[in-house]
Design a protein around this motif. Structure first.
Motif, short mmCIF file in Angstrom:
data_model
loop_
_atom_site.label_atom_id
_atom_site.label_comp_id
_atom_site.label_asym_id
_atom_site.label_seq_id
_atom_site.Cartn_x
_atom_site.Cartn_y
_atom_site.Cartn_z
N VAL A 32 0.83 -1.20 0.00
CA VAL A 32 0.00 0.00 0.00
C VAL A 32 0.87 1.26 0.00
CG1 VAL A 32 -1.84 1.25 1.19
CG2 VAL A 32 -1.87 -1.25 1.10
N PHE A 33 1.68 1.44 1.04
CA PHE A 33 2.52 2.63 1.08
C PHE A 33 3.61 2.58 0.02
CE2 PHE A 33 1.06 2.82 5.66
CZ PHE A 33 0.13 3.81 5.41
N GLY A 34 3.93 1.38 -0.49
CA GLY A 34 4.89 1.24 -1.58
C GLY A 34 4.29 1.46 -2.95
N ASP A 35 2.97 1.62 -3.02
CA ASP A 35 2.27 1.85 -4.29
C ASP A 35 2.47 3.31 -4.72
OD1 ASP A 35 0.28 2.58 -6.19
OD2 ASP A 35 -1.03 0.97 -5.50
N PRO A 36 3.00 3.54 -5.92
CA PRO A 36 3.23 4.92 -6.37
C PRO A 36 1.96 5.79 -6.37
CG PRO A 36 4.30 3.36 -7.84
CD PRO A 36 3.47 2.56 -6.89
N LYS A 37 0.81 5.20 -6.63
CA LYS A 37 -0.45 5.97 -6.62
C LYS A 37 -0.78 6.45 -5.20
CE LYS A 37 -2.44 3.59 -10.56
NZ LYS A 37 -3.39 2.56 -10.97
N VAL A 38 -0.56 5.58 -4.22
CA VAL A 38 -0.80 5.96 -2.82
C VAL A 38 0.21 7.02 -2.40
CG1 VAL A 38 -0.81 5.14 -0.43
CG2 VAL A 38 -1.89 3.76 -2.23
N ALA A 39 1.46 6.85 -2.80
CA ALA A 39 2.49 7.85 -2.47
C ALA A 39 2.11 9.21 -3.03
CB ALA A 39 3.85 7.40 -3.00
N GLU A 40 1.66 9.24 -4.25
CA GLU A 40 1.25 10.50 -4.88
C GLU A 40 0.04 11.10 -4.17
OE1 GLU A 40 0.87 13.78 -7.36
OE2 GLU A 40 2.58 12.46 -7.04
N ALA A 41 -0.94 10.28 -3.83
CA ALA A 41 -2.17 10.76 -3.18
C ALA A 41 -1.91 11.27 -1.76
CB ALA A 41 -3.22 9.66 -3.17
N SER A 42 -0.84 10.79 -1.14
CA SER A 42 -0.56 11.19 0.24
C SER A 42 0.56 12.23 0.35
CB SER A 42 -0.23 9.96 1.09
OG SER A 42 0.89 9.29 0.58
N ARG A 43 0.98 12.77 -0.76
CA ARG A 43 2.12 13.70 -0.77
C ARG A 43 1.86 14.97 0.04
NH1 ARG A 43 -0.63 14.95 -5.15
NH2 ARG A 43 -0.68 17.06 -5.96
N ASN A 44 0.61 15.35 0.24
CA ASN A 44 0.30 16.56 1.00
C ASN A 44 0.10 16.30 2.49
OD1 ASN A 44 0.46 18.36 -1.18
ND2 ASN A 44 -1.58 17.79 -1.84
N LEU A 45 0.43 15.10 2.93
CA LEU A 45 0.32 14.75 4.35
C LEU A 45 1.71 14.76 4.98
CD1 LEU A 45 -2.05 11.67 3.95
CD2 LEU A 45 -2.71 13.99 4.62
N VAL A 46 1.75 14.99 6.27
CA VAL A 46 2.99 14.82 7.03
C VAL A 46 2.96 13.37 7.51
CG1 VAL A 46 4.30 15.52 9.06
CG2 VAL A 46 2.99 17.23 7.77
N ALA A 47 3.79 12.53 6.95
CA ALA A 47 3.74 11.09 7.25
C ALA A 47 4.81 10.70 8.27
CB ALA A 47 3.92 10.28 5.97
N ILE A 48 4.37 9.97 9.30
CA ILE A 48 5.32 9.44 10.28
C ILE A 48 4.97 7.98 10.57
CG2 ILE A 48 5.79 11.68 11.34
CD1 ILE A 48 4.01 10.79 13.70
N ARG A 49 6.00 7.22 10.97
CA ARG A 49 5.81 5.84 11.39
C ARG A 49 6.15 5.76 12.86
NH1 ARG A 49 8.69 1.53 8.99
NH2 ARG A 49 6.81 0.32 9.22
N VAL A 50 5.34 5.03 13.60
CA VAL A 50 5.54 4.90 15.04
C VAL A 50 5.54 3.42 15.40
CG1 VAL A 50 4.57 5.42 17.31
CG2 VAL A 50 4.41 7.12 15.48
N ASN A 51 6.65 2.95 15.96
CA ASN A 51 6.72 1.58 16.44
C ASN A 51 6.10 1.56 17.84
OD1 ASN A 51 7.51 -0.92 17.60
ND2 ASN A 51 9.21 -1.06 16.16
#
Length: 103
Positions: A32-51
């Motif tokens: 999902v996050f590796g999908d270029p379409k999802v990456a493009e659609a989420s470009r205006n978000l501040v993305a963080i990963r939390v373990n």
């Protein structure tokens, strides 16, 4: 830090809450996050990963995370505007991203 940035830039924060042992989390990252379409659609978000088990315990508690993966879309004030509990496909993620409110 992400909330400050989101507030200043008038954007939402995408919070990907995961654990190292979670197979569905790895699948979400890969498919999902590796999908270029999802990456493009989420470009205006501040993305963080939390373990949730290595440094992100307080975040998991704050948002009452019960399972993994959990993806939150949070405004600059820390309010959840959309929550995804569990895995979703790229197509579903694209629908969710398109329906997010503008900040």
């Amino acid at each position: 830090e992400a909330l400050d940035r989101a507030r200043a830039e008038k954007r939402l924060v995408l919070v990907d809450i995961y654990t190292d042992w979670c197979g569905w989390c790895k699948k979400l990252d890969r498919e999902v996050f590796g999908d270029p379409k999802v990456a493009e659609a989420s470009r205006n978000l501040v993305a963080i990963r939390v373990n949730a088990e290595k440094g992100g315990e307080s975040v998991a508690r704050r948002f009452d995370v019960q399972g993994y993966p959990t993806v939150l879309f949070v405004d600059g004030s820390g309010n959840v505007v959309k929550r995804i509990d569990g895995f979703v496909s790229s197509a579903e993620m694209l629908r969710i991203l398109a329906a997010l409110p503008k900040v």
